[in-house]
Motif scaffolding. Structure first.
Motif, mmCIF file in Angstrom:
data_model
loop_
_atom_site.group_PDB
_atom_site.id
_atom_site.type_symbol
_atom_site.label_atom_id
_atom_site.label_comp_id
_atom_site.label_asym_id
_atom_site.label_seq_id
_atom_site.Cartn_x
_atom_site.Cartn_y
_atom_site.Cartn_z
ATOM 1 N N VAL A 36 0.860 -1.189 0.000
ATOM 2 C CA VAL A 36 0.000 0.000 0.000
ATOM 3 C C VAL A 36 0.891 1.232 0.000
ATOM 4 O O VAL A 36 2.014 1.204 0.521
ATOM 5 C CB VAL A 36 -0.958 0.036 1.220
ATOM 6 C CG1 VAL A 36 -2.018 -1.031 1.103
ATOM 7 C CG2 VAL A 36 -0.187 -0.087 2.522
ATOM 8 N N SER A 37 0.379 2.296 -0.592
ATOM 9 C CA SER A 37 1.176 3.515 -0.693
ATOM 10 C C SER A 37 0.272 4.732 -0.735
ATOM 11 O O SER A 37 -0.810 4.701 -1.331
ATOM 12 C CB SER A 37 2.026 3.452 -1.974
ATOM 13 O OG SER A 37 2.579 4.714 -2.275
ATOM 14 N N PRO A 223 5.878 -10.940 -14.627
ATOM 15 C CA PRO A 223 5.052 -10.187 -13.678
ATOM 16 C C PRO A 223 5.471 -8.717 -13.585
ATOM 17 O O PRO A 223 6.656 -8.399 -13.568
ATOM 18 C CB PRO A 223 5.287 -10.912 -12.346
ATOM 19 C CG PRO A 223 5.702 -12.297 -12.730
ATOM 20 C CD PRO A 223 6.443 -12.168 -14.026
ATOM 21 N N ILE A 224 4.487 -7.847 -13.560
ATOM 22 C CA ILE A 224 4.749 -6.407 -13.417
ATOM 23 C C ILE A 224 5.062 -6.129 -11.950
ATOM 24 O O ILE A 224 4.338 -6.571 -11.061
ATOM 25 C CB ILE A 224 3.513 -5.599 -13.882
ATOM 26 C CG1 ILE A 224 3.273 -5.824 -15.375
ATOM 27 C CG2 ILE A 224 3.672 -4.120 -13.556
ATOM 28 C CD1 ILE A 224 1.931 -5.315 -15.880
ATOM 29 N N GLU A 225 6.163 -5.434 -11.712
ATOM 30 C CA GLU A 225 6.598 -5.162 -10.339
ATOM 31 C C GLU A 225 5.931 -3.887 -9.818
ATOM 32 O O GLU A 225 6.254 -2.783 -10.264
ATOM 33 C CB GLU A 225 8.123 -4.995 -10.288
ATOM 34 C CG GLU A 225 8.894 -6.239 -10.675
ATOM 35 C CD GLU A 225 8.756 -7.351 -9.643
ATOM 36 O OE1 GLU A 225 8.370 -7.050 -8.499
ATOM 37 O OE2 GLU A 225 8.997 -8.517 -9.998
ATOM 38 N N THR A 226 5.042 -4.043 -8.853
ATOM 39 C CA THR A 226 4.350 -2.897 -8.274
ATOM 40 C C THR A 226 5.331 -1.844 -7.769
ATOM 41 O O THR A 226 5.127 -0.641 -7.944
ATOM 42 C CB THR A 226 3.472 -3.366 -7.088
ATOM 43 O OG1 THR A 226 2.571 -4.340 -7.571
ATOM 44 C CG2 THR A 226 2.705 -2.223 -6.470
ATOM 45 N N GLY A 247 -3.580 -3.807 -5.431
ATOM 46 C CA GLY A 247 -3.238 -3.922 -6.849
ATOM 47 C C GLY A 247 -3.705 -2.774 -7.715
ATOM 48 O O GLY A 247 -3.472 -2.782 -8.929
ATOM 49 N N LEU A 248 -4.365 -1.789 -7.141
ATOM 50 C CA LEU A 248 -4.709 -0.574 -7.895
ATOM 51 C C LEU A 248 -3.588 0.427 -7.635
ATOM 52 O O LEU A 248 -3.371 0.840 -6.489
ATOM 53 C CB LEU A 248 -6.046 -0.009 -7.419
ATOM 54 C CG LEU A 248 -6.558 1.189 -8.223
ATOM 55 C CD1 LEU A 248 -7.015 0.762 -9.619
ATOM 56 C CD2 LEU A 248 -7.715 1.878 -7.494
ATOM 57 N N SER A 422 -3.577 -7.411 -12.554
ATOM 58 C CA SER A 422 -4.323 -8.662 -12.516
ATOM 59 C C SER A 422 -3.782 -9.542 -11.383
ATOM 60 O O SER A 422 -2.687 -9.304 -10.861
ATOM 61 C CB SER A 422 -4.170 -9.403 -13.853
ATOM 62 O OG SER A 422 -2.809 -9.730 -14.045
ATOM 63 N N ALA A 423 -4.523 -10.591 -11.051
ATOM 64 C CA ALA A 423 -4.127 -11.459 -9.937
ATOM 65 C C ALA A 423 -2.753 -12.089 -10.182
ATOM 66 O O ALA A 423 -1.967 -12.261 -9.250
ATOM 67 C CB ALA A 423 -5.183 -12.534 -9.722
#
Ligand SMILES: C=C(O[C@H]1C=CC=C(C(=O)O)[C@@H]1O)C(=O)O
Length: 464
Positions: A36-37, A223-226, A247-248, A422-423
């Motif tokens: 979270v950010s 995988p996309i790195e948050t 994930g948003l 996405s998951a």
């Protein structure tokens, strides 16, 4: 419908040394979905792990009551929590992050989440908060970045701040590889047709303004790195709030509502021009001091463009009307200012007032949502037009996103310039929209969505 289990939380906030970059504190092996950010210009909050969530096992809690349900859950969690806060600043002690669906009918209603660890800093002061569910402490202790066993006395054996944090600089941003942008529900060449349909609904008198949005899918080989996405957003869009919840992920310039010590603030945005737009809108008599036709500054012409001002005033009015029942001495400036972002200028108005009831920041966000900056005027009719014309579910895009503390104070932005991971983290749905009024030009509106997508293109390492 299943109901979320009510956790018994033990919370401790300790002072910690400030760091140059909050994102360096995220453990390298962190579960990206739990990150979270809420960070702006190096200040704010990040967190990871999951101590509690108002979301149920069957997904979100949608429906028109999604805010009220989460607000009640939060009151119950706060009432049952043991909190030791040695720092006592906004964002310390027990804090939940949240994001909520734009539409009540969305399958992903959203909700609140309490991380296991929160690191924050503001004005040269920094802190770390550890949160554990007393009933689940064994499982939670195995989460990355949480190295100390559960203390039994909140005033004594809680983990010291440094034990909770990885060494600064451990995590490094990697360039994104193998990401392709694919059309979403409506392909770009078809977007002007949707805008024309919106303008027709305005001409028919159904709505005065409607905000129409489209999506684009970023498909990735890996995988996309948050964390990389957050770093790029924070680096380039420092004046926005870089957020992540469930994930948003995005960087919003729009503060729906901030409640702090009884003071209420809201930054309303509506009206956009690209920074390099030519020709610039013309000057009108609304701003006689700007009538020098040779002025090269597009900001000056922007503040007197009739179409942009009309679109903006709808949004200001909707926020002022929603805040009025909860505020005394509401201050609404008569004219907007120009907010400069790397890709666009926005018309912006900062509204402020004194809280006159016991509404929490989340209650205020619920009262303000959906503002005319993301829905339209009148709101109900605009929401109907959106559902009929967009051909997609917005999910949590354009819904409130932010955090609140145990007292109810907090920040809630509007989830704009963002994407939903996405998951499996191998794709992200990106969103962008724009306010449509009678004078809108369909081709320019397509261009406006493209320029608003620049933030997330940049965040994915695709250039702007
Ligand atoms: C709906 C979006 O922007 C809103 C916020 C600022 C300016 C806007 C506009 O000029 O249309 C929109 O109301 C978006 O970024 O997806």
């Amino acid at each position: 419908m299943t109901v979320p289990v009510l956790p018994r939380l033990r919370v401790r906030t300790l002072a910690a040394p400030p760091v140059p970059d909050l994102f360096d504190l995220l453990p390298p092996d962190v579960d990206a979905a739990s990150v979270v950010s809420w960070v702006r210009e190096g200040s704010g909050l990040i967190g990871w792990g999951r101590a509690a969530s108002s979301r149920t096992a069957d997904g979100g809690r949608g429906g028109p009551d999604r805010f009220a349900t989460a607000a009640q859950w939060w009151r119950d969690v706060v009432a049952g929590a043991e909190v030791v806060d040695e720092v006592d600043l906004p964002g310390t002690g027990l804090v939940a992050f949240g994001s909520f669906a734009f539409a009540p009918g969305s399958p992903d209603g959203g909700g609140l989440v309490v991380p296991r660890v929160i690191a924050g800093q503001h004005d040269g002061k920094a802190w770390v908060t550890s949160i554990e569910d007393l009933d689940l402490s064994t499982a939670a202790d195995t989460e990355p970045g949480v190295s100390d066993p559960a203390p039994t006395d909140p005033a004594e054996g809680a983990p010291a701040a440094p034990d909770l944090l990885p060494a600064p600089g451990e995590a490094q941003s990697e360039p994104a590889r193998g990401i392709r942008l694919l059309p979403g529900a409506v392909a770009p060449p078809d977007w002007p047709r949707v805008i024309r349909a919106g303008i027709a609904r305005i001409a028919a008198g159904e709505v005065d303004k409607v905000v129409l949005a489209r999506d684009v899918v970023a498909a990735a080989d890996a995988p996309i790195e948050t964390v990389d996405v957050l770093r790029r957003l924070a680096d380039r869009y420092g004046a926005t709030w870089t957020f992540a919840v469930d994930g948003l992920v995005g960087a919003t310039p729009e503060m729906l509502v901030r409640l702090q010590h009884g003071r209420v603030r809201s930054r309303v945005l509506a009206g956009t021009v690209r920074r390099d737009r030519t020709p610039a809108p013309s000057v009108t008599e609304a701003h006689p001091e700007l009538e020098d036709a040779h002025t090269p500054d597009p900001r000056l012409r922007f503040v007197s463009d009739a179409k942009e001002l009309e679109e903006h005033q709808f949004a200001v009015r909707s926020v002022a009307e929603a805040l009025a029942p909860h505020c005394a001495a509401l201050e609404v400036p008569e004219e907007p200012f120009v907010l400069e972002l790397p890709d666009v200028y926005h018309l912006a108005t900062d509204i402020s007032g004194e809280a006159s009831d016991d509404a929490t920041s989340l209650d205020l966000a619920a009262a303000l949502h959906p503002s005319a900056a993301v829905c339209g005027t009148p709101s109900e009719a605009a929401a109907r037009v959106i559902a009929e014309l967009e051909g997609m579910d917005r999910g949590r895009y354009a819904g409130p996103v932010g955090w609140l503390d145990a007292s109810g104070d907090g920040d809630w932005g509007i989830a704009l310039r963002c994407g939903q991971l996405s998951a499996d983290a191998r794709s992200m749905r990106l969103f962008a929209g724009g306010g449509i009024v009678a004078a809108s030009d369909p081709e320019s509106e397509l261009a406006e969505t493209e320029v608003k997508l620049a933030a997330m293109r940049h965040a994915l390492g695709l250039g702007s």
